[in-house]
Design a protein around this motif. Sequence first.
Motif, PDB file in Angstrom:
ATOM      1  N   MET A 268       1.093  -1.618  -0.364  1.00 38.23           N
ATOM      2  CA  MET A 268       0.107   0.157   0.311  1.00 38.23           C
ATOM      3  C   MET A 268       0.973   1.067  -0.040  1.00 38.23           C
ATOM      4  SD  MET A 268      -3.086   1.196   2.807  1.00 38.23           S
ATOM      5  CE  MET A 268      -2.038   1.454   3.756  1.00 38.23           C
ATOM      6  N   CYS A 269       0.203   2.275  -0.654  1.00 31.13           N
ATOM      7  CA  CYS A 269       1.753   3.288  -0.968  1.00 31.13           C
ATOM      8  C   CYS A 269       0.708   4.573  -0.414  1.00 31.13           C
ATOM      9  CB  CYS A 269       1.981   3.774  -2.294  1.00 31.13           C
ATOM     10  SG  CYS A 269       2.443   5.057  -2.550  1.00 31.13           S
ATOM     11  N   ILE A 270       0.827   5.425   0.314  1.00 25.20           N
ATOM     12  CA  ILE A 270       0.774   6.334   0.984  1.00 25.20           C
ATOM     13  C   ILE A 270       0.440   7.511   0.914  1.00 25.20           C
ATOM     14  CG2 ILE A 270      -0.697   8.154   3.057  1.00 25.20           C
ATOM     15  CD1 ILE A 270      -0.181   5.632   4.304  1.00 25.20           C
ATOM     16  N   GLY A 271      -0.449   8.641   0.318  1.00 21.73           N
ATOM     17  CA  GLY A 271       0.669  10.031  -0.159  1.00 21.73           C
ATOM     18  C   GLY A 271       0.431  10.816   0.943  1.00 21.73           C
ATOM     19  N   ILE A 272       1.379  11.612   0.778  1.00 27.61           N
ATOM     20  CA  ILE A 272       1.903  12.045   1.747  1.00 27.61           C
ATOM     21  C   ILE A 272       1.629  13.834   1.376  1.00 27.61           C
ATOM     22  CG2 ILE A 272       3.834  13.689   3.344  1.00 27.61           C
ATOM     23  CD1 ILE A 272       3.520  10.200   3.611  1.00 27.61           C
ATOM     24  N   PRO A 273       0.879  15.164   2.164  1.00 28.74           N
ATOM     25  CA  PRO A 273       0.938  16.099   1.472  1.00 28.74           C
ATOM     26  C   PRO A 273       2.410  17.140   1.645  1.00 28.74           C
ATOM     27  CG  PRO A 273      -1.000  15.963   3.356  1.00 28.74           C
ATOM     28  CD  PRO A 273       0.186  14.819   3.540  1.00 28.74           C
ATOM     29  N   MET A 274       3.069  17.569   0.651  1.00 31.29           N
ATOM     30  CA  MET A 274       4.445  18.325   0.832  1.00 31.29           C
ATOM     31  C   MET A 274       4.213  19.999   0.702  1.00 31.29           C
ATOM     32  SD  MET A 274       7.177  15.178   0.862  1.00 31.29           S
ATOM     33  CE  MET A 274       8.725  15.434   2.145  1.00 31.29           C
TER      34      MET A 274
ATOM     35  N   ARG B 237       5.575  16.901   7.155  1.00 26.96           N
ATOM     36  CA  ARG B 237       5.737  15.536   7.476  1.00 26.96           C
ATOM     37  C   ARG B 237       6.649  15.654   8.219  1.00 26.96           C
ATOM     38  NH1 ARG B 237       0.947  14.443   8.759  1.00 26.96           N
ATOM     39  NH2 ARG B 237       1.878  11.980  10.142  1.00 26.96           N
ATOM     40  N   GLY B 238       8.010  16.695   8.505  1.00 24.48           N
ATOM     41  CA  GLY B 238       8.903  16.540   9.479  1.00 24.48           C
ATOM     42  C   GLY B 238      10.542  16.873   8.278  1.00 24.48           C
ATOM     43  N   GLU B 239      10.123  15.937   6.935  1.00 23.12           N
ATOM     44  CA  GLU B 239      11.378  15.993   6.293  1.00 23.12           C
ATOM     45  C   GLU B 239      11.579  16.957   5.028  1.00 23.12           C
ATOM     46  OE1 GLU B 239      10.894  12.387   4.120  1.00 23.12           O
ATOM     47  OE2 GLU B 239       9.163  11.536   5.207  1.00 23.12           O
ATOM     48  N   THR B 240      11.884  16.794   4.721  1.00 24.51           N
ATOM     49  CA  THR B 240      12.278  16.853   3.132  1.00 24.51           C
ATOM     50  C   THR B 240      12.819  16.310   2.072  1.00 24.51           C
ATOM     51  OG1 THR B 240      13.300  19.636   4.373  1.00 24.51           O
ATOM     52  CG2 THR B 240      13.884  19.688   1.468  1.00 24.51           C
ATOM     53  N   ARG B 241      12.796  16.805   0.631  1.00 24.53           N
ATOM     54  CA  ARG B 241      12.524  15.860  -0.839  1.00 24.53           C
ATOM     55  C   ARG B 241      12.572  16.571  -1.878  1.00 24.53           C
ATOM     56  NH1 ARG B 241       7.989  10.665  -0.381  1.00 24.53           N
ATOM     57  NH2 ARG B 241       9.007  10.072   1.538  1.00 24.53           N
ATOM     58  N   ARG B 242      13.114  15.688  -2.550  1.00 25.36           N
ATOM     59  CA  ARG B 242      13.424  16.271  -3.681  1.00 25.36           C
ATOM     60  C   ARG B 242      12.277  15.256  -4.679  1.00 25.36           C
ATOM     61  NH1 ARG B 242      17.101  15.249  -8.436  1.00 25.36           N
ATOM     62  NH2 ARG B 242      16.758  17.611  -9.907  1.00 25.36           N
ATOM     63  N   VAL B 243      11.133  15.815  -4.981  1.00 22.59           N
ATOM     64  CA  VAL B 243      10.586  14.703  -5.651  1.00 22.59           C
ATOM     65  C   VAL B 243      10.491  15.367  -7.320  1.00 22.59           C
ATOM     66  CG1 VAL B 243       9.132  14.772  -4.306  1.00 22.59           C
ATOM     67  CG2 VAL B 243       8.795  16.471  -5.481  1.00 22.59           C
ATOM     68  N   ARG B 244       9.953  14.322  -8.613  1.00 20.90           N
ATOM     69  CA  ARG B 244       9.630  14.420  -9.814  1.00 20.90           C
ATOM     70  C   ARG B 244       8.033  14.748  -9.155  1.00 20.90           C
ATOM     71  NH1 ARG B 244      12.221   9.461  -8.831  1.00 20.90           N
ATOM     72  NH2 ARG B 244      10.400   8.268  -8.658  1.00 20.90           N
ATOM     73  N   THR B 245       7.831  16.359 -11.149  1.00 17.61           N
ATOM     74  CA  THR B 245       6.970  16.544 -10.783  1.00 17.61           C
ATOM     75  C   THR B 245       6.185  16.736 -12.184  1.00 17.61           C
ATOM     76  OG1 THR B 245       8.318  18.560 -11.600  1.00 17.61           O
ATOM     77  CG2 THR B 245       7.143  18.524  -9.456  1.00 17.61           C
ATOM     78  N   SER B 246       6.241  15.214 -12.870  1.00 18.19           N
ATOM     79  CA  SER B 246       6.483  15.595 -14.597  1.00 18.19           C
ATOM     80  C   SER B 246       4.517  15.316 -14.445  1.00 18.19           C
ATOM     81  CB  SER B 246       7.062  14.024 -14.813  1.00 18.19           C
ATOM     82  OG  SER B 246       6.594  13.098 -14.474  1.00 18.19           O
TER      83      SER B 246
ATOM     84  N   GLN C 227       2.203   6.411  17.423  1.00 20.44           N
ATOM     85  CA  GLN C 227       3.503   6.682  17.238  1.00 20.44           C
ATOM     86  C   GLN C 227       3.250   8.522  17.435  1.00 20.44           C
ATOM     87  OE1 GLN C 227       4.490   6.106  13.078  1.00 20.44           O
ATOM     88  NE2 GLN C 227       5.409   4.021  13.248  1.00 20.44           N
ATOM     89  N   SER C 228       3.780   9.185  17.669  1.00 25.05           N
ATOM     90  CA  SER C 228       3.768  10.589  17.667  1.00 25.05           C
ATOM     91  C   SER C 228       4.094  10.873  16.463  1.00 25.05           C
ATOM     92  CB  SER C 228       5.052  11.251  18.406  1.00 25.05           C
ATOM     93  OG  SER C 228       6.415  11.229  18.098  1.00 25.05           O
ATOM     94  N   ALA C 229       2.926  12.130  15.793  1.00 25.27           N
ATOM     95  CA  ALA C 229       3.150  13.468  14.685  1.00 25.27           C
ATOM     96  C   ALA C 229       3.723  14.688  14.570  1.00 25.27           C
ATOM     97  CB  ALA C 229       1.992  13.040  14.051  1.00 25.27           C
ATOM     98  N   PRO C 230       4.345  14.319  13.704  1.00 20.75           N
ATOM     99  CA  PRO C 230       5.006  15.941  13.503  1.00 20.75           C
ATOM    100  C   PRO C 230       3.778  16.921  13.812  1.00 20.75           C
ATOM    101  CG  PRO C 230       5.645  14.840  11.605  1.00 20.75           C
ATOM    102  CD  PRO C 230       4.834  13.640  12.710  1.00 20.75           C
ATOM    103  N   SER C 231       4.084  17.584  14.110  1.00 19.24           N
ATOM    104  CA  SER C 231       3.508  18.874  14.142  1.00 19.24           C
ATOM    105  C   SER C 231       3.474  20.565  12.626  1.00 19.24           C
ATOM    106  CB  SER C 231       3.165  19.861  15.486  1.00 19.24           C
ATOM    107  OG  SER C 231       2.156  20.969  15.032  1.00 19.24           O
ATOM    108  N   VAL C 232       2.418  19.897  12.055  1.00 18.85           N
ATOM    109  CA  VAL C 232       2.868  20.180  10.157  1.00 18.85           C
ATOM    110  C   VAL C 232       1.975  21.512  10.621  1.00 18.85           C
ATOM    111  CG1 VAL C 232       2.033  20.226   7.930  1.00 18.85           C
ATOM    112  CG2 VAL C 232       2.805  18.150   9.129  1.00 18.85           C
TER     113      VAL C 232
END
Length: 113
Positions: free
Chosen positions: A1-7, A22-31, A74-79
């Motif tokens: 299962m894959c869960i979408g994360i709002p970023m 959600r507490g992380e930085t990423r480089r994502v594809r936007t195609s 689990q604790s979740a980061p405050s967004v």
Amino acid sequence: MCIGIPMRVVTVEPGFAQVIGRGETRRVRTSLVDDCQPGQWLLVFLDDARELITHERAAEVNTTLDLLASAIGQSAPSVFHDDPGFVLPSAMDVQALQQMTQSQPIPHTWRPT
């Protein structure tokens, strides 16, 4: 299962965006999304942005993810620092429940007839 994360988009380069969420930085594809701009929200699956979403939709998804994290201990980061988050009705006081349901107060002297 894959869960979408709002970023949230921080910077944009051709075909990619630097996003934070959600507490992380990423480089994502936007195609798979239209042109995105810094400050906009993306729904990210793994390292691919799949959908451009509103701030309100991002808050809904983050609240749901927070509830799931809480359910498994689990604790979740405050967004959203200005959002008190989701509160279960069982944790609300009587006034908050009445406001949520727009119901009238129940008299304390009520007795079945």
